[in-house]
Motif scaffolding. Structure first.
Motif, PDB file in Angstrom:
ATOM      1  N   ARG A 362       0.830  -1.203   0.000  1.00 16.17           N
ATOM      2  CA  ARG A 362       0.000   0.000   0.000  1.00 16.17           C
ATOM      3  C   ARG A 362       0.864   1.253   0.000  1.00 16.17           C
ATOM      4  O   ARG A 362       0.669   2.167   0.796  1.00 16.17           O
ATOM      5  CB  ARG A 362      -0.922   0.008   1.221  1.00 16.17           C
ATOM      6  CG  ARG A 362      -1.931  -1.127   1.245  1.00 16.17           C
ATOM      7  CD  ARG A 362      -2.792  -1.036   2.499  1.00 16.17           C
ATOM      8  NE  ARG A 362      -1.983  -1.110   3.704  1.00 16.17           N
ATOM      9  CZ  ARG A 362      -2.418  -0.787   4.922  1.00 16.17           C
ATOM     10  NH1 ARG A 362      -3.647  -0.346   5.082  1.00 16.17           N
ATOM     11  NH2 ARG A 362      -1.622  -0.897   5.963  1.00 16.17           N
ATOM     12  N   THR A 364       0.908   3.326  -2.388  1.00 19.17           N
ATOM     13  CA  THR A 364       0.248   4.271  -3.286  1.00 19.17           C
ATOM     14  C   THR A 364      -0.993   4.822  -2.608  1.00 19.17           C
ATOM     15  O   THR A 364      -1.561   4.199  -1.706  1.00 19.17           O
ATOM     16  CB  THR A 364      -0.137   3.611  -4.619  1.00 19.17           C
ATOM     17  OG1 THR A 364      -1.018   2.509  -4.348  1.00 19.17           O
ATOM     18  CG2 THR A 364       1.096   3.119  -5.349  1.00 19.17           C
ATOM     19  N   PHE A 366      -4.695   5.498  -1.960  1.00 23.08           N
ATOM     20  CA  PHE A 366      -5.868   4.676  -2.240  1.00 23.08           C
ATOM     21  C   PHE A 366      -6.857   5.403  -3.140  1.00 23.08           C
ATOM     22  O   PHE A 366      -7.670   4.769  -3.807  1.00 23.08           O
ATOM     23  CB  PHE A 366      -6.558   4.297  -0.927  1.00 23.08           C
ATOM     24  CG  PHE A 366      -7.658   3.290  -1.092  1.00 23.08           C
ATOM     25  CD1 PHE A 366      -7.367   1.934  -1.205  1.00 23.08           C
ATOM     26  CD2 PHE A 366      -8.982   3.691  -1.143  1.00 23.08           C
ATOM     27  CE1 PHE A 366      -8.384   1.007  -1.365  1.00 23.08           C
ATOM     28  CE2 PHE A 366     -10.003   2.772  -1.299  1.00 23.08           C
ATOM     29  CZ  PHE A 366      -9.696   1.420  -1.411  1.00 23.08           C
ATOM     30  N   CYS A 368      -6.076   8.209  -5.680  1.00 27.12           N
ATOM     31  CA  CYS A 368      -5.612   8.476  -7.051  1.00 27.12           C
ATOM     32  C   CYS A 368      -4.590   7.460  -7.535  1.00 27.12           C
ATOM     33  O   CYS A 368      -4.120   7.570  -8.686  1.00 27.12           O
ATOM     34  CB  CYS A 368      -5.032   9.875  -7.134  1.00 27.12           C
ATOM     35  SG  CYS A 368      -3.580  10.148  -6.074  1.00 27.12           S
ATOM     36  N   GLN A 369      -4.184   6.527  -6.689  1.00 28.09           N
ATOM     37  CA  GLN A 369      -3.220   5.477  -7.044  1.00 28.09           C
ATOM     38  C   GLN A 369      -1.837   6.015  -7.371  1.00 28.09           C
ATOM     39  O   GLN A 369      -1.040   5.333  -8.001  1.00 28.09           O
ATOM     40  CB  GLN A 369      -3.752   4.640  -8.216  1.00 28.09           C
ATOM     41  CG  GLN A 369      -5.074   3.951  -7.948  1.00 28.09           C
ATOM     42  CD  GLN A 369      -5.002   2.987  -6.774  1.00 28.09           C
ATOM     43  OE1 GLN A 369      -4.082   2.202  -6.669  1.00 28.09           O
ATOM     44  NE2 GLN A 369      -5.979   3.071  -5.873  1.00 28.09           N
ATOM     45  N   GLN A 370      -1.529   7.234  -6.948  1.00 32.78           N
ATOM     46  CA  GLN A 370      -0.195   7.786  -7.136  1.00 32.78           C
ATOM     47  C   GLN A 370       0.703   7.342  -5.986  1.00 32.78           C
ATOM     48  O   GLN A 370       0.239   7.067  -4.872  1.00 32.78           O
ATOM     49  CB  GLN A 370      -0.258   9.317  -7.201  1.00 32.78           C
ATOM     50  CG  GLN A 370      -1.034   9.853  -8.386  1.00 32.78           C
ATOM     51  CD  GLN A 370      -0.360   9.557  -9.711  1.00 32.78           C
ATOM     52  OE1 GLN A 370       0.876   9.545  -9.797  1.00 32.78           O
ATOM     53  NE2 GLN A 370      -1.153   9.317 -10.742  1.00 32.78           N
TER      54      GLN A 370
END
Length: 424
Positions: A362, A364, A366, A368-370
């Motif tokens: 995890r 990134t 949650f 925008c997944q950046q």
């Protein structure tokens, strides 16, 4: 003095002028005042001793979280009721004081831009509410737009009537707004926001009597001053339960105006629960022809039909001009409830959590997944939801609390729980 010495001095003076022009980038004095205004505040010293641009996003996020904590503490310490249906008049001072240039390019232009942003933000957070605009110039208050729920109509009317002249009058503005808000139903919350530029008020009578009338009519008056503090403005806000503040600069004035977008605490007399009749109109067909009850004009294929009297209206939310029924749409009603059940502020990630980002998948955001890792594979600034423990970046944190009003991590857990229950 010899000619050779004179030519040498003239040459040195010309070289100095050329050096100054090179240092200033060939800009005129008025251009440099814009380009170099407080430019030293945009730099900071890093660990190596070099000057780097300040990360304004982190500063903005820190200010945002302070405001968020203040709101959450207020809600936690007291049960505060807020009005969902607000009727707000914005009084804009267009006297000669609005032409002052301490706000660039002028107070009038800055206020117009900030009112435009405020109107859009207001309807985004208060979809069941309505706004009206009032201008004050030459000692006279004029109703620019009536109460309505269309931001575009208000903005268009304001931008077409910009112009400064004469003196300002708080009493005339309050008298006009008092007469307009007295027609509002008892369930509506009456508010006035005055954007005042002048340092005086030219009133025809006793303004104290006007303030008392506004207090008796339960009209909440707030003032944002663009110059110095005035006693009469402070007294008006204290008597009617509003807020009074003075803007320090352009960014501060924008922040003060946007603070009035969320609904304020309800006055005690309005805190009583009451039932309101509402209608959910259907959208008219594309080829239908009818007369609009709002503008008294023939419209083709636009608008909504009142479920009680079948009258045609142009926009929602509004009140039917024929039968007086409050007309809304179901999305407007659903969006109005996020002020009653606000999402809890996210916790800043602790050093132990930041170190765990390298060991778990995890790493990134949650939302925008950046990646949450900064340069050098170091853990950057992030926050975590106290309920679902999901990590989010700063931009998603602001978006979730100010626009979405739902935690994506908590919503995903709610959707996955029924599936697990069915499998079991």
């Amino acid at each position: 003095m010899k000619n050779s010495e004179r030519s040498r001095l003239n040459g040195e003076a010309e070289e100095e002028d050329d050096e100054e022009e090179n240092l200033n980038g060939g800009l005129e004095a008025w251009e440099r005042s814009y380009a170099d205004d407080r430019s030293w505040e945009a730099l900071q010293e890093d660990e190596s001793g070099f000057l780097r641009p300040i990360d304004n996003s982190a500063i903005y996020h820190a200010q945002y979280r302070r405001r968020l904590r203040g709101r959450s503490l207020t809600v936690a310490t007291a049960r505060i009721q807020k009005g969902l249906i607000r009727y707000l008049y914005i009084v804009i001072d267009l006297s000669r004081a609005a032409a002052e240039m301490d706000f660039r390019p002028s107070r009038m232009v800055v206020v117009a831009k900030q009112v435009e942003a405020f109107v859009r933000e207001f309807f985004d957070q208060n979809p069941l509410s309505q706004i009206g605009l009032v201008t004050v110039k030459d000692g006279v208050a004029n109703c620019l737009t009536d109460l309505g729920g269309s931001p575009e109509s208000h903005i268009k009317a304001l931008m077409g009537k910009l112009g400064c002249s004469g003196d300002s009058s708080i009493q005339n503005a309050l008298d006009l707004v008092h007469g307009l808000l007295n027609q509002i139903p008892s369930y509506g919350h009456r508010e006035v926001l005055i954007l005042y530029s002048a340092l005086s008020t030219c009133d025809p009578g006793d303004i104290m009597e006007t303030i008392q009338k506004c207090k008796e009519s339960k009209i909440r008056c707030s003032v944002i001053g663009l110059s110095a503090e005035m006693f009469i403005c402070k007294h008006l806000c204290q008597e009617t339960g509003g807020t009074y503040s003075v803007a320090l600069d352009e960014s501060h004035s924008k922040e003060l105006i946007l603070e009035h977008a969320p609904p304020p605490p309800a006055i005690a007399e309005f805190a009583i629960a009451s039932l309101i009749k509402m209608g959910f109109p259907q959208r008219a067909g594309e080829g239908s022809i009818s007369i609009c009850s709002c503008h008294k004009e023939v419209k083709i294929g636009v608008g909504y039909t009142c479920p009680r009297c079948k009258a045609r209206v142009c926009e929602l939310p509004t009140e039917c001009r024929i039968c007086g029924l409050q007309l809304v749409s179901s999305p407007h009603l659903a969006r109005s409830y996020h002020h009653l059940f606000p999402i809890a502020p996210f916790d800043e990630a602790t050093p132990s959590r930041l170190n765990d980002l390298h060991n778990i998948s995890r790493s990134t955001c949650f939302g925008c997944q950046q990646s949450l890792l900064a340069s050098g594979n170091k853990a950057g600034l992030c926050v975590a939801c106290p309920k679902c423990k999901k990590h989010f970046c700063l931009e998603c944190d602001i978006y979730i609390h100010e626009s979405l009003h739902n935690c994506p991590g908590c919503e995903s857990l709610r959707q996955s729980n029924p599936v697990v229950a069915n499998e079991g």
